[in-house]
Write a protein that holds these residues in place. Structure first.
Motif, short mmCIF file in Angstrom:
data_model
loop_
_atom_site.label_atom_id
_atom_site.label_comp_id
_atom_site.label_asym_id
_atom_site.label_seq_id
_atom_site.Cartn_x
_atom_site.Cartn_y
_atom_site.Cartn_z
N ALA A 13 6.96 53.27 68.58
CA ALA A 13 5.99 52.28 69.08
C ALA A 13 4.66 52.42 68.36
O ALA A 13 4.05 51.42 67.96
N GLN A 14 4.20 53.65 68.17
CA GLN A 14 2.93 53.88 67.48
C GLN A 14 2.99 53.36 66.05
O GLN A 14 2.06 52.71 65.57
N LYS A 15 4.10 53.62 65.36
CA LYS A 15 4.24 53.17 63.98
C LYS A 15 4.24 51.64 63.90
O LYS A 15 3.60 51.06 63.03
N LEU A 16 4.97 51.00 64.80
CA LEU A 16 5.04 49.55 64.77
C LEU A 16 3.70 48.92 65.13
O LEU A 16 3.28 47.94 64.50
N LEU A 17 3.01 49.46 66.13
CA LEU A 17 1.70 48.94 66.50
C LEU A 17 0.70 49.13 65.36
O LEU A 17 -0.08 48.24 65.05
N LEU A 47 20.43 49.97 67.52
CA LEU A 47 19.47 50.21 68.59
C LEU A 47 20.03 49.70 69.91
O LEU A 47 20.35 48.52 70.03
N HIS A 48 20.17 50.60 70.85
CA HIS A 48 20.68 50.24 72.19
C HIS A 48 19.62 49.40 72.91
O HIS A 48 18.43 49.57 72.69
N ASP A 49 20.06 48.48 73.76
CA ASP A 49 19.13 47.60 74.49
C ASP A 49 18.10 48.40 75.29
O ASP A 49 16.92 48.02 75.34
N ASP A 50 18.52 49.49 75.92
CA ASP A 50 17.57 50.30 76.69
C ASP A 50 16.53 50.94 75.79
O ASP A 50 15.36 51.05 76.15
N ASP A 51 16.95 51.37 74.61
CA ASP A 51 16.00 51.93 73.64
C ASP A 51 15.01 50.87 73.17
O ASP A 51 13.81 51.12 73.06
N ARG A 52 15.53 49.68 72.89
CA ARG A 52 14.68 48.58 72.45
C ARG A 52 13.62 48.26 73.51
O ARG A 52 12.44 48.13 73.20
N ARG A 53 14.05 48.18 74.78
CA ARG A 53 13.10 47.91 75.86
C ARG A 53 12.08 49.03 76.00
O ARG A 53 10.90 48.78 76.24
N ALA A 54 12.52 50.27 75.85
CA ALA A 54 11.60 51.41 75.95
C ALA A 54 10.53 51.33 74.87
O ALA A 54 9.34 51.56 75.15
N ILE A 55 10.91 50.98 73.67
CA ILE A 55 9.94 50.84 72.57
C ILE A 55 8.98 49.70 72.88
O ILE A 55 7.76 49.83 72.72
N TYR A 57 8.10 48.40 75.78
CA TYR A 57 7.17 48.75 76.86
C TYR A 57 6.11 49.73 76.39
O TYR A 57 4.94 49.61 76.77
N ARG A 58 6.47 50.68 75.53
CA ARG A 58 5.48 51.62 75.00
C ARG A 58 4.47 50.89 74.13
O ARG A 58 3.27 51.13 74.21
N ILE A 59 4.95 49.98 73.29
CA ILE A 59 4.03 49.22 72.44
C ILE A 59 3.09 48.39 73.30
O ILE A 59 1.88 48.34 73.04
#
Length: 79
Positions: A13-17, A47-55, A57-59
Motif C-alpha cells: 500500500a505504501q509503495k502504491l500510494l 492476488l487473492h480477493d481478500d489480499d486485494r481488499r486489505a491493500i 483499505y490500507r491505501i
C-alpha cells in the motif's frame, strides 16, 4: 482466506500510494481498486480477493491521513 501478511499489505500500500500520490477523492475505493488491479497484473503471483481488499483499505487509510495532514497545513498557512 488471506495469504498476504499484514506487513506485506502495508508495504505494498505504501509503495502504491507513493507511486500514485493521494487520490483527493471523497470515496476513493474505486480509484484504489483500479490501481491495485493494474498492479496485480504484473505481480509475480495471483492476488487473492481478500489480499486485494486489505491493500485497498490500507491505501485508503494512508490516503485519508495524508489528505488530512495536507489540509491541516493549508489551514494553518491560511490562518
Amino acid at each position: 482466506m488471506r495469504v498476504m501478511r499484514d506487513a506485506t499489505a502495508v508495504a505494498t500500500a505504501q509503495k502504491l500510494l507513493h507511486a500514485c500520490g493521494p487520490s483527493w477523492l471523497g470515496d476513493s475505493y474505486d480509484h484504489w481498486s483500479a490501481v491495485v488491479k493494474a498492479w496485480a497484473v504484473g505481480s509475480t503471483r495471483s492476488l487473492h480477493d481478500d489480499d486485494r481488499r486489505a491493500i485497498i483499505y490500507r491505501i485508503q487509510e494512508m490516503d485519508e491521513a495524508k489528505m488530512e495532514f495536507s489540509r491541516a497545513l493549508e489551514n494553518e498557512e491560511n490562518a
